[in-house]
Design a protein around this motif. Structure first.
Motif, short mmCIF file in Angstrom:
data_model
loop_
_atom_site.label_atom_id
_atom_site.label_comp_id
_atom_site.label_asym_id
_atom_site.label_seq_id
_atom_site.Cartn_x
_atom_site.Cartn_y
_atom_site.Cartn_z
N TYR A 133 23.19 14.11 -18.10
CA TYR A 133 22.57 12.79 -18.11
C TYR A 133 22.86 12.17 -16.75
N ILE A 134 21.81 12.05 -15.97
CA ILE A 134 21.94 11.68 -14.57
C ILE A 134 21.25 10.35 -14.33
N THR A 135 21.90 9.50 -13.55
CA THR A 135 21.30 8.22 -13.20
C THR A 135 21.21 8.11 -11.68
N GLY A 182 12.05 -0.42 -13.16
CA GLY A 182 11.67 0.78 -12.42
C GLY A 182 12.57 1.13 -11.26
N LYS A 183 13.64 0.38 -11.05
CA LYS A 183 14.52 0.65 -9.91
C LYS A 183 15.52 1.76 -10.20
N VAL A 184 15.88 1.95 -11.47
CA VAL A 184 16.90 2.93 -11.85
C VAL A 184 16.32 3.85 -12.92
N GLU A 185 16.58 5.14 -12.78
CA GLU A 185 16.14 6.13 -13.76
C GLU A 185 17.37 6.75 -14.41
N LEU A 186 17.26 7.07 -15.68
CA LEU A 186 18.25 7.85 -16.40
C LEU A 186 17.51 9.05 -16.95
N GLN A 228 30.80 18.36 -5.71
CA GLN A 228 30.05 19.11 -4.70
C GLN A 228 28.54 18.94 -4.86
N LEU A 229 28.13 18.23 -5.88
CA LEU A 229 26.71 18.09 -6.20
C LEU A 229 25.93 17.41 -5.09
N HIS A 230 26.53 16.44 -4.42
CA HIS A 230 25.85 15.73 -3.34
C HIS A 230 25.45 16.68 -2.21
N LYS A 231 26.27 17.67 -1.94
CA LYS A 231 25.97 18.63 -0.87
C LYS A 231 24.74 19.47 -1.20
N ILE A 232 24.53 19.73 -2.47
CA ILE A 232 23.39 20.54 -2.89
C ILE A 232 22.12 19.69 -3.01
N THR A 233 22.24 18.53 -3.64
CA THR A 233 21.05 17.72 -3.92
C THR A 233 20.67 16.79 -2.79
N LYS A 234 21.62 16.44 -1.92
CA LYS A 234 21.38 15.50 -0.81
C LYS A 234 20.88 14.15 -1.30
N THR A 235 21.35 13.75 -2.49
CA THR A 235 20.96 12.45 -3.06
C THR A 235 22.19 11.73 -3.59
N ASN A 236 22.02 10.47 -3.90
CA ASN A 236 23.09 9.67 -4.49
C ASN A 236 22.85 9.51 -5.98
N ILE A 237 23.04 10.60 -6.71
CA ILE A 237 22.88 10.55 -8.16
C ILE A 237 24.26 10.59 -8.79
N LEU A 238 24.33 10.17 -10.04
CA LEU A 238 25.58 10.17 -10.78
C LEU A 238 25.37 10.87 -12.11
N VAL A 239 26.17 11.88 -12.38
CA VAL A 239 26.16 12.52 -13.70
C VAL A 239 27.07 11.66 -14.57
N CYS A 240 26.45 10.89 -15.44
CA CYS A 240 27.23 9.92 -16.21
C CYS A 240 27.70 10.47 -17.55
N ALA A 241 27.09 11.55 -18.02
CA ALA A 241 27.53 12.17 -19.27
C ALA A 241 27.05 13.61 -19.30
N VAL A 242 27.78 14.42 -20.05
CA VAL A 242 27.42 15.82 -20.26
C VAL A 242 27.56 16.11 -21.74
N SER A 243 26.56 16.73 -22.33
CA SER A 243 26.70 17.17 -23.72
C SER A 243 26.54 18.69 -23.76
N HIS A 244 27.32 19.30 -24.65
CA HIS A 244 27.28 20.75 -24.82
C HIS A 244 27.73 21.03 -26.25
#
Length: 131
Positions: free
Chosen positions: A122-124, A64-68, A86-102
Motif C-alpha cells: 500500500y503505497i502513497t 487529487g493531490k495524493v494517491e494511495l 533502497q526503494l527510492h534508488k530503484i523508483t527515483k520517486t518520493n513514495i511511501l510504503v505505508c502498509a504491507v499485507s501478506h
C-alpha cells in the motif's frame, strides 16, 4: 430551496460542461455544498485506472493531490528482496510504503523490511510520483 427548509447539505448534479466555470457562483450564491458532473467524474476515474494499470486499487485524496495505491508483488517482480530503504534508488520517486499485507497479516513496515512475492504493498505519494 432545500437550504430554506433546513437541510444541511445540498448537492447539484450538473452535466453540462458549460457550467463548470460557474461552480463558485453556484456554491456561493445558490448555496450548494457540492457540484457533481457524473460524466467528468467517470472520465477522471477511467484516466486514473489507465494511469496505473498494474495497481490493484487506487484511491485519490486531497482533491487529487495524493494517491494511495495497492500493488501485488508477483514472483518475477524486480522488487523482490528489495528493502524499503533502497526503494527510492530503484523508483527515483518520493513514495511511501505505508502498509504491507501478506496472507491476511498486515504490518506497518520499517525501512529494513524486504519486499517478498505475494505481498500487497500500500503505497502513497503524489500523482506525479506514480506516473
Amino acid at each position: 430551496m432545500a437550504k430554506k427548509i433546513g437541510t444541511r447539505h445540498t448537492i447539484a448534479r450538473v452535466r453540462n460542461p458549460d457550467y463548470s466555470s460557474q461552480r463558485d457562483f453556484m456554491r456561493n450564491q445558490l448555496g450548494f455544498s457540492m457540484i457533481v458532473n457524473p460524466e467528468l467524474e467517470a472520465a477522471n476515474e477511467i484516466r486514473r485506472v489507465l494511469s496505473f494499470p498494474s495497481a490493484v486499487k487506487v484511491d485519490t485524496f486531497s482533491r487529487g493531490k495524493v494517491e494511495l495505491a495497492e500493488f501485488f508483488v508477483e514472483d518475477h517482480s524486480r522488487l523482490n528482496g528489495v528493502e524499503l530503504n533502497q526503494l527510492h534508488k530503484i523508483t527515483k520517486t518520493n513514495i511511501l510504503v505505508c502498509a504491507v499485507s501478506h496472507n491476511e497479516d498486515v504490518i506497518i513496515p520499517d525501512g529494513n523490511y524486504a519486499i517478498k512475492p505475494g505481498n500487497h504493498l500500500y503505497i502513497t505519494g503524489t500523482h506525479q510520483d506514480f506516473i
